[in-house]
Design a protein around this motif. Structure first.
Motif, PDB file in Angstrom:
ATOM      1  N   GLN A 104       3.616  -0.774   2.919  1.00  0.00           N
ATOM      2  CA  GLN A 104       4.505  -1.768   3.529  1.00  0.00           C
ATOM      3  C   GLN A 104       3.759  -3.080   3.764  1.00  0.00           C
ATOM      4  O   GLN A 104       4.278  -4.161   3.488  1.00  0.00           O
ATOM      5  CB  GLN A 104       5.072  -1.248   4.853  1.00  0.00           C
ATOM      6  CG  GLN A 104       6.055  -2.212   5.498  1.00  0.00           C
ATOM      7  CD  GLN A 104       7.298  -2.418   4.651  1.00  0.00           C
ATOM      8  OE1 GLN A 104       7.966  -1.457   4.301  1.00  0.00           O
ATOM      9  NE2 GLN A 104       7.608  -3.667   4.315  1.00  0.00           N
ATOM     10  N   VAL A 105       2.518  -2.997   4.250  1.00  0.00           N
ATOM     11  CA  VAL A 105       1.706  -4.201   4.447  1.00  0.00           C
ATOM     12  C   VAL A 105       1.508  -4.926   3.116  1.00  0.00           C
ATOM     13  O   VAL A 105       1.677  -6.155   3.031  1.00  0.00           O
ATOM     14  CB  VAL A 105       0.333  -3.853   5.079  1.00  0.00           C
ATOM     15  CG1 VAL A 105      -0.627  -5.037   5.003  1.00  0.00           C
ATOM     16  CG2 VAL A 105       0.507  -3.394   6.525  1.00  0.00           C
ATOM     17  N   ASP A 158       4.712  -6.601   2.105  1.00  0.00           N
ATOM     18  CA  ASP A 158       4.972  -7.782   2.930  1.00  0.00           C
ATOM     19  C   ASP A 158       4.084  -8.956   2.510  1.00  0.00           C
ATOM     20  O   ASP A 158       4.541 -10.103   2.454  1.00  0.00           O
ATOM     21  CB  ASP A 158       4.742  -7.464   4.409  1.00  0.00           C
ATOM     22  CG  ASP A 158       5.783  -6.506   4.978  1.00  0.00           C
ATOM     23  OD1 ASP A 158       6.815  -6.262   4.300  1.00  0.00           O
ATOM     24  OD2 ASP A 158       5.542  -5.977   6.081  1.00  0.00           O
ATOM     25  N   VAL A 159       2.811  -8.682   2.230  1.00  0.00           N
ATOM     26  CA  VAL A 159       1.896  -9.744   1.798  1.00  0.00           C
ATOM     27  C   VAL A 159       2.331 -10.300   0.444  1.00  0.00           C
ATOM     28  O   VAL A 159       2.308 -11.515   0.228  1.00  0.00           O
ATOM     29  CB  VAL A 159       0.436  -9.238   1.772  1.00  0.00           C
ATOM     30  CG1 VAL A 159      -0.488 -10.220   1.070  1.00  0.00           C
ATOM     31  CG2 VAL A 159      -0.057  -8.958   3.194  1.00  0.00           C
ATOM     32  N   ASP A 164       5.251 -10.542  -0.542  1.00  0.00           N
ATOM     33  CA  ASP A 164       6.446 -11.348  -0.294  1.00  0.00           C
ATOM     34  C   ASP A 164       6.146 -12.598   0.534  1.00  0.00           C
ATOM     35  O   ASP A 164       7.065 -13.266   1.006  1.00  0.00           O
ATOM     36  CB  ASP A 164       7.517 -10.508   0.420  1.00  0.00           C
ATOM     37  CG  ASP A 164       8.077  -9.406  -0.467  1.00  0.00           C
ATOM     38  OD1 ASP A 164       7.954  -9.516  -1.708  1.00  0.00           O
ATOM     39  OD2 ASP A 164       8.638  -8.435   0.091  1.00  0.00           O
ATOM     40  N   GLY A 165       4.848 -12.894   0.742  1.00  0.00           N
ATOM     41  CA  GLY A 165       4.472 -14.102   1.471  1.00  0.00           C
ATOM     42  C   GLY A 165       4.130 -13.876   2.924  1.00  0.00           C
ATOM     43  O   GLY A 165       3.825 -14.822   3.649  1.00  0.00           O
ATOM     44  N   GLY A 166       4.193 -12.645   3.384  1.00  0.00           N
ATOM     45  CA  GLY A 166       3.849 -12.347   4.765  1.00  0.00           C
ATOM     46  C   GLY A 166       2.353 -12.460   4.999  1.00  0.00           C
ATOM     47  O   GLY A 166       1.558 -12.591   4.061  1.00  0.00           O
ATOM     48  N   VAL A 167       1.978 -12.408   6.247  1.00  0.00           N
ATOM     49  CA  VAL A 167       0.578 -12.524   6.641  1.00  0.00           C
ATOM     50  C   VAL A 167       0.155 -11.228   7.322  1.00  0.00           C
ATOM     51  O   VAL A 167       0.877 -10.689   8.160  1.00  0.00           O
ATOM     52  CB  VAL A 167       0.378 -13.711   7.610  1.00  0.00           C
ATOM     53  CG1 VAL A 167      -1.047 -13.780   8.099  1.00  0.00           C
ATOM     54  CG2 VAL A 167       0.784 -15.013   6.934  1.00  0.00           C
ATOM     55  N   PHE A 168      -1.024 -10.757   6.953  1.00  0.00           N
ATOM     56  CA  PHE A 168      -1.593  -9.575   7.607  1.00  0.00           C
ATOM     57  C   PHE A 168      -2.630 -10.060   8.615  1.00  0.00           C
ATOM     58  O   PHE A 168      -3.609 -10.697   8.255  1.00  0.00           O
ATOM     59  CB  PHE A 168      -2.240  -8.643   6.576  1.00  0.00           C
ATOM     60  CG  PHE A 168      -2.944  -7.478   7.192  1.00  0.00           C
ATOM     61  CD1 PHE A 168      -2.231  -6.463   7.797  1.00  0.00           C
ATOM     62  CD2 PHE A 168      -4.324  -7.406   7.204  1.00  0.00           C
ATOM     63  CE1 PHE A 168      -2.873  -5.386   8.384  1.00  0.00           C
ATOM     64  CE2 PHE A 168      -4.982  -6.343   7.791  1.00  0.00           C
ATOM     65  CZ  PHE A 168      -4.257  -5.333   8.380  1.00  0.00           C
ATOM     66  N   THR A 204       0.083  -7.616  12.978  1.00  0.00           N
ATOM     67  CA  THR A 204       0.809  -6.823  11.990  1.00  0.00           C
ATOM     68  C   THR A 204       0.946  -5.384  12.484  1.00  0.00           C
ATOM     69  O   THR A 204      -0.030  -4.738  12.832  1.00  0.00           O
ATOM     70  CB  THR A 204       0.083  -6.843  10.636  1.00  0.00           C
ATOM     71  OG1 THR A 204      -0.044  -8.190  10.204  1.00  0.00           O
ATOM     72  CG2 THR A 204       0.846  -6.046   9.591  1.00  0.00           C
ATOM     73  N   ASN A 250       3.811  -1.864  11.831  1.00  0.00           N
ATOM     74  CA  ASN A 250       5.042  -1.351  11.257  1.00  0.00           C
ATOM     75  C   ASN A 250       5.222   0.091  11.712  1.00  0.00           C
ATOM     76  O   ASN A 250       4.368   0.658  12.396  1.00  0.00           O
ATOM     77  CB  ASN A 250       5.065  -1.506   9.727  1.00  0.00           C
ATOM     78  CG  ASN A 250       3.926  -0.774   9.031  1.00  0.00           C
ATOM     79  OD1 ASN A 250       3.608   0.358   9.386  1.00  0.00           O
ATOM     80  ND2 ASN A 250       3.323  -1.413   8.042  1.00  0.00           N
TER      81      ASN A 250
END
Length: 132
Positions: free
Chosen positions: A22-23, A26-27, A29-33, A37, A39
């Motif tokens: 999932q991390v 998300d990354v 898709d442009g997310g930040v870890f 963070t 989930n």
């Protein structure tokens, strides 16, 4: 009880794998870890590994004194010891990330020891009762 510990280890493996995929998703898709963070997989891994499995290991150890399984206390102590080591490795891995590999490896030891304890209890349960 040892079967529940074994099941808990399986849940742990599934949860941590799902969490990290999932991390990664998300990354991608442009997310930040970062430190914020979190989930459901990480949360489940923390609850099952930090509370449920240790509690089950304590209950297994207490029950082993009364179960009448030959060497049952020994098997329960092995499981309990491996679970304690697992928790120690989890916390130590935050400071020394390389210990995380041992944390993963020890999870397999916990599963194997729990399975062995479960098997020994089943064999003892099927054995004919001793004549007094």
């Amino acid at each position: 009880m040892s079967g529940l510990i074994l099941l808990g280890v399986v849940v742990q493996l599934v949860a941590v794998a799902a969490a990290w995929f999932q991390v990664l998703s998300d990354v991608d898709d442009g997310g930040v870890f970062d430190n914020n963070t979190q989930n459901w997989g990480h949360a489940l891994h923390s609850v099952v590994g930090g509370m449920v499995i240790p509690l089950l290991a304590v209950v297994l150890l207490v029950i082993s004194f009364f179960a009448g399984v030959p060497h049952g206390v020994r098997y329960a102590l092995f499981v309990f010891g491996a679970v304690v080591l697992q928790v120690v490795l989890a916390f130590a891995s935050y400071s020394v990330p390389g210990l995380g590999a041992l944390h993963g490896l020890n999870a397999l030891a916990v599963a194997g020891l729990a399975e062995n304890a479960m098997r020994k209890a089943r064999v003892a349960d099927r054995a004919p009762a001793a004549v007094a």
